[in-house]
Scaffold this motif. Sequence first.
Motif, PDB file in Angstrom:
ATOM      1  N   ASP A  43      34.278  48.607  63.446  1.00 50.87           N
ATOM      2  CA  ASP A  43      33.841  49.991  63.280  1.00 50.87           C
ATOM      3  C   ASP A  43      32.695  50.082  62.280  1.00 50.87           C
ATOM      4  O   ASP A  43      32.497  51.104  61.628  1.00 50.87           O
ATOM      5  N   HIS A  44      31.916  48.997  62.148  1.00 52.19           N
ATOM      6  CA  HIS A  44      30.817  48.892  61.193  1.00 52.19           C
ATOM      7  C   HIS A  44      29.475  48.740  61.917  1.00 52.19           C
ATOM      8  O   HIS A  44      29.421  48.425  63.105  1.00 52.19           O
ATOM      9  N   LYS A  45      28.403  48.898  61.141  1.00 54.00           N
ATOM     10  CA  LYS A  45      27.041  48.622  61.583  1.00 54.00           C
ATOM     11  C   LYS A  45      26.347  47.797  60.506  1.00 54.00           C
ATOM     12  O   LYS A  45      26.485  48.075  59.307  1.00 54.00           O
ATOM     13  N   ALA A  46      25.592  46.780  60.914  1.00 54.95           N
ATOM     14  CA  ALA A  46      24.821  45.970  59.970  1.00 54.95           C
ATOM     15  C   ALA A  46      23.572  46.740  59.530  1.00 54.95           C
ATOM     16  O   ALA A  46      22.795  47.216  60.367  1.00 54.95           O
ATOM     17  N   VAL A  47      23.403  46.871  58.202  1.00 57.44           N
ATOM     18  CA  VAL A  47      22.276  47.607  57.629  1.00 57.44           C
ATOM     19  C   VAL A  47      21.678  46.769  56.498  1.00 57.44           C
ATOM     20  O   VAL A  47      22.409  46.220  55.667  1.00 57.44           O
ATOM     21  N   THR A  48      20.359  46.651  56.463  1.00 51.95           N
ATOM     22  CA  THR A  48      19.685  45.915  55.395  1.00 51.95           C
ATOM     23  C   THR A  48      19.147  46.906  54.364  1.00 51.95           C
ATOM     24  O   THR A  48      18.406  47.833  54.699  1.00 51.95           O
ATOM     25  N   ILE A  49      19.570  46.693  53.105  1.00 49.92           N
ATOM     26  CA  ILE A  49      19.128  47.519  51.985  1.00 49.92           C
ATOM     27  C   ILE A  49      18.516  46.583  50.955  1.00 49.92           C
ATOM     28  O   ILE A  49      19.204  45.735  50.390  1.00 49.92           O
ATOM     29  N   GLY A  50      17.227  46.723  50.697  1.00 49.87           N
ATOM     30  CA  GLY A  50      16.558  45.772  49.817  1.00 49.87           C
ATOM     31  C   GLY A  50      16.623  44.394  50.430  1.00 49.87           C
ATOM     32  O   GLY A  50      16.236  44.179  51.583  1.00 49.87           O
ATOM     33  N   ASP A  51      17.182  43.430  49.692  1.00 45.69           N
ATOM     34  CA  ASP A  51      17.296  42.067  50.208  1.00 45.69           C
ATOM     35  C   ASP A  51      18.717  41.754  50.677  1.00 45.69           C
ATOM     36  O   ASP A  51      19.050  40.603  50.911  1.00 45.69           O
ATOM     37  N   ARG A  52      19.564  42.781  50.829  1.00 41.42           N
ATOM     38  CA  ARG A  52      20.954  42.581  51.208  1.00 41.42           C
ATOM     39  C   ARG A  52      21.235  43.202  52.571  1.00 41.42           C
ATOM     40  O   ARG A  52      20.853  44.347  52.834  1.00 41.42           O
ATOM     41  N   THR A  53      21.877  42.447  53.451  1.00 41.65           N
ATOM     42  CA  THR A  53      22.396  43.008  54.699  1.00 41.65           C
ATOM     43  C   THR A  53      23.880  43.225  54.518  1.00 41.65           C
ATOM     44  O   THR A  53      24.615  42.296  54.174  1.00 41.65           O
ATOM     45  N   VAL A  54      24.320  44.448  54.720  1.00 40.71           N
ATOM     46  CA  VAL A  54      25.709  44.815  54.477  1.00 40.71           C
ATOM     47  C   VAL A  54      26.286  45.494  55.716  1.00 40.71           C
ATOM     48  O   VAL A  54      25.548  46.021  56.555  1.00 40.71           O
ATOM     49  N   MET A  55      27.607  45.472  55.817  1.00 45.23           N
ATOM     50  CA  MET A  55      28.297  46.136  56.912  1.00 45.23           C
ATOM     51  C   MET A  55      28.793  47.491  56.420  1.00 45.23           C
ATOM     52  O   MET A  55      29.536  47.580  55.439  1.00 45.23           O
ATOM     53  N   ILE A  56      28.372  48.563  57.105  1.00 43.58           N
ATOM     54  CA  ILE A  56      28.684  49.928  56.698  1.00 43.58           C
ATOM     55  C   ILE A  56      29.505  50.602  57.797  1.00 43.58           C
ATOM     56  O   ILE A  56      29.125  50.557  58.973  1.00 43.58           O
ATOM     57  N   PRO A  57      30.623  51.248  57.455  1.00 42.23           N
ATOM     58  CA  PRO A  57      31.421  51.933  58.477  1.00 42.23           C
ATOM     59  C   PRO A  57      30.628  53.057  59.150  1.00 42.23           C
ATOM     60  O   PRO A  57      29.957  53.847  58.480  1.00 42.23           O
ATOM     61  N   VAL A  58      30.712  53.116  60.480  1.00 42.31           N
ATOM     62  CA  VAL A  58      30.025  54.179  61.222  1.00 42.31           C
ATOM     63  C   VAL A  58      30.951  54.889  62.206  1.00 42.31           C
ATOM     64  O   VAL A  58      30.594  55.934  62.741  1.00 42.31           O
ATOM     65  N   HIS A  59      32.133  54.324  62.465  1.00 40.19           N
ATOM     66  CA  HIS A  59      33.037  54.920  63.460  1.00 40.19           C
ATOM     67  C   HIS A  59      34.310  55.490  62.850  1.00 40.19           C
ATOM     68  O   HIS A  59      35.204  55.907  63.575  1.00 40.19           O
ATOM     69  N   THR A  60      34.428  55.492  61.535  1.00 40.38           N
ATOM     70  CA  THR A  60      35.632  56.002  60.891  1.00 40.38           C
ATOM     71  C   THR A  60      35.549  57.518  60.722  1.00 40.38           C
ATOM     72  O   THR A  60      34.468  58.114  60.793  1.00 40.38           O
ATOM     73  N   ALA A  61      36.712  58.140  60.478  1.00 43.00           N
ATOM     74  CA  ALA A  61      36.742  59.588  60.280  1.00 43.00           C
ATOM     75  C   ALA A  61      35.888  59.998  59.088  1.00 43.00           C
ATOM     76  O   ALA A  61      35.183  61.016  59.128  1.00 43.00           O
ATOM     77  N   GLN A  62      35.929  59.183  58.018  1.00 41.62           N
ATOM     78  CA  GLN A  62      35.115  59.504  56.839  1.00 41.62           C
ATOM     79  C   GLN A  62      33.624  59.393  57.133  1.00 41.62           C
ATOM     80  O   GLN A  62      32.821  60.169  56.618  1.00 41.62           O
ATOM     81  N   ALA A  63      33.255  58.426  57.982  1.00 34.32           N
ATOM     82  CA  ALA A  63      31.842  58.258  58.300  1.00 34.32           C
ATOM     83  C   ALA A  63      31.276  59.479  59.019  1.00 34.32           C
ATOM     84  O   ALA A  63      30.110  59.844  58.838  1.00 34.32           O
ATOM     85  N   PHE A  64      32.099  60.120  59.847  1.00 36.03           N
ATOM     86  CA  PHE A  64      31.619  61.291  60.585  1.00 36.03           C
ATOM     87  C   PHE A  64      31.286  62.457  59.650  1.00 36.03           C
ATOM     88  O   PHE A  64      30.536  63.351  60.028  1.00 36.03           O
ATOM     89  N   GLU A  65      31.848  62.453  58.427  1.00 39.53           N
ATOM     90  CA  GLU A  65      31.584  63.512  57.465  1.00 39.53           C
ATOM     91  C   GLU A  65      30.813  63.002  56.251  1.00 39.53           C
ATOM     92  O   GLU A  65      30.743  63.667  55.219  1.00 39.53           O
ATOM     93  N   SER A  66      30.222  61.824  56.380  1.00 38.37           N
ATOM     94  CA  SER A  66      29.532  61.199  55.253  1.00 38.37           C
ATOM     95  C   SER A  66      28.320  62.011  54.806  1.00 38.37           C
ATOM     96  O   SER A  66      27.609  62.607  55.630  1.00 38.37           O
ATOM     97  N   PRO A  67      28.034  62.031  53.490  1.00 40.70           N
ATOM     98  CA  PRO A  67      26.795  62.654  53.018  1.00 40.70           C
ATOM     99  C   PRO A  67      25.562  61.820  53.352  1.00 40.70           C
ATOM    100  O   PRO A  67      24.434  62.301  53.229  1.00 40.70           O
ATOM    101  N   PHE A  68      25.785  60.565  53.774  1.00 42.36           N
ATOM    102  CA  PHE A  68      24.674  59.670  54.086  1.00 42.36           C
ATOM    103  C   PHE A  68      24.330  59.743  55.574  1.00 42.36           C
ATOM    104  O   PHE A  68      25.214  59.713  56.432  1.00 42.36           O
ATOM    105  N   MET A  69      23.038  59.791  55.855  1.00 45.02           N
ATOM    106  CA  MET A  69      22.562  59.758  57.234  1.00 45.02           C
ATOM    107  C   MET A  69      21.326  58.871  57.307  1.00 45.02           C
ATOM    108  O   MET A  69      20.457  58.915  56.427  1.00 45.02           O
ATOM    109  N   ALA A  70      21.256  58.073  58.370  1.00 47.61           N
ATOM    110  CA  ALA A  70      20.078  57.239  58.613  1.00 47.61           C
ATOM    111  C   ALA A  70      19.240  57.868  59.707  1.00 47.61           C
ATOM    112  O   ALA A  70      19.738  58.157  60.798  1.00 47.61           O
ATOM    113  N   GLU A  71      17.966  58.102  59.393  1.00 48.16           N
ATOM    114  CA  GLU A  71      17.063  58.659  60.391  1.00 48.16           C
ATOM    115  C   GLU A  71      16.768  57.627  61.475  1.00 48.16           C
ATOM    116  O   GLU A  71      17.018  56.428  61.308  1.00 48.16           O
TER     117      GLU A  71
END
Length: 378
Positions: A43-71
Motif C-alpha cells: 500500500d506504498h509508493k516509492a518517492v525520492t526526496i533529496g538523495d533518499r528514496t523512501v516508501m510512502i503509504p498511499v492506499h491507507t485510510a490516513q493517506a486519503f486524508e493526508s495534508p500532503f499531496m504530490a502534484e
Amino acid sequence: MTPVCSTPPGLEQLINELQSSGLRLVDPKAGIASRRGGAGPSDHKAVTIGDRTVMIPVHTAQAFESPFMAERPDASGQSVLLRDGVPVATIAFPAGPRFYQLQTAEGVPYSKIAVMHGSDVLATTVLQTCIRYQSRTKTCQFCAIGQSLAAGRTIAHKQPAQLAEVAEAAVRLDGVRHMVMTTGTPATSDRGAAVLAESAFAVKAAVNLPIQAQCEPPDDDDWFARMKASGVDSLGMHLEIVTPELRQRLMPGKAGVPVERYMQAFAAAVPVFGRGQVSTYILAGLGDSKEAILGMAELLISLGVYPFVVPFVPISGTPLESHPTPDPSFMHAILEPLGAMLWSAGLRSLDVKAGCAKCGACSALASYEKPDRAVGAF
C-alpha cells in the motif's frame, strides 16, 4: 515546473511525517506502480526526496486524508510536494522498471516473480503461503501475505530458475544493486532456510547480485553456514514486536518462536555473516514502548545485529487495518538515539551488503546515522 528545493531541511522529520500521514497523489499512476497486499512494504509508493528514496503509504485510510499531496509530475518525473497546499519540497517518482515488461517462456510476467522496492532493490517472496496465515488464531495481525496471491498478482512458489531469470534482467535493464528474498514460513524445521538457499544459489549462478534472505530462525543453526555457502550475503530474522505479551496477542503463531530463540540465533548467525550483516525488522507503533525498543536495540547492537526500526503502516484487509500509524515525534524519539547507537557501534546501513537496512526506504533511520549524533548518545 520550478523546483522548490532539492534536499529539504529537516529531511528526517519530513520522512517521518510522510510515513505517518501518507500521501495523496494527483496522478496515482506516477512512477513505479504501487502494491496492494503481499509481503513487505505494501500500500506504498516509492518517492525520492533529496538523495533518499523512501516508501510512502498511499492506499491507507490516513493517506486519503493526508495534508500532503504530490502534484502531477513533469516529464522528468519531478513533482512539487504540498503540505496543506503550501509547497515544501521537490520530489521525484522513480520510473517504472523495464523488466516489468517481460515474461517467462511459460507466460509468467516477471512482475509476478519479483518486484522493485525503492529505486534499485529487487524483492521477492519465494513462498507466498505461510503456516501462520492459514488461521486467524495464528496469523500475524498485520500481515497481508495472502492478499496478492488471492488477487492473482503473484504466484505461490517462485522457482529458482525463474528468480535467476528475473534477477539477471533486473540488473541488466534497471541497474538493480541488491536483492531481498523473504518467504512465508513452511511447515518444516528449517522455517524457509532451505528454499531460500536453493533460490540464492540459482541467482548467484546467473548474476553477481548481493542477496539478503529473510526467514524465522531455523531450529538448526547449521543452516546459517549453508545459506552463506549458497550465496546469501546478509540475513534478516524479524522480531517485528519486542514485548512478549504483545507478540503473543498480535502475532500468536510466530510468538511460538520465543524472543530467546531469536537471540540465540542472532548470536550464532553474526559470526557466519559478519557484524552488521544480520538484521531484524522492528515495527514501531504497535504498543512497544520507546524504552522497550531502544533496550532491545542496544542488546541487538551489542551482538552485531542491525535493528531496522520502521513505523507501522496498516494494510487494508488485515485485522489491524484501522490501527493508527505512530506519531512522527514518537519515531524521532526512537530513531535519534538509535542512530547515535548505531554510529557509535560502527554499524551503518551503507555497510550492509543487501536487504532492508541497506535499502532504508521504509524508515528515516539511515538519515539519523550521523557522527554529530553519536556524541553523548548514552
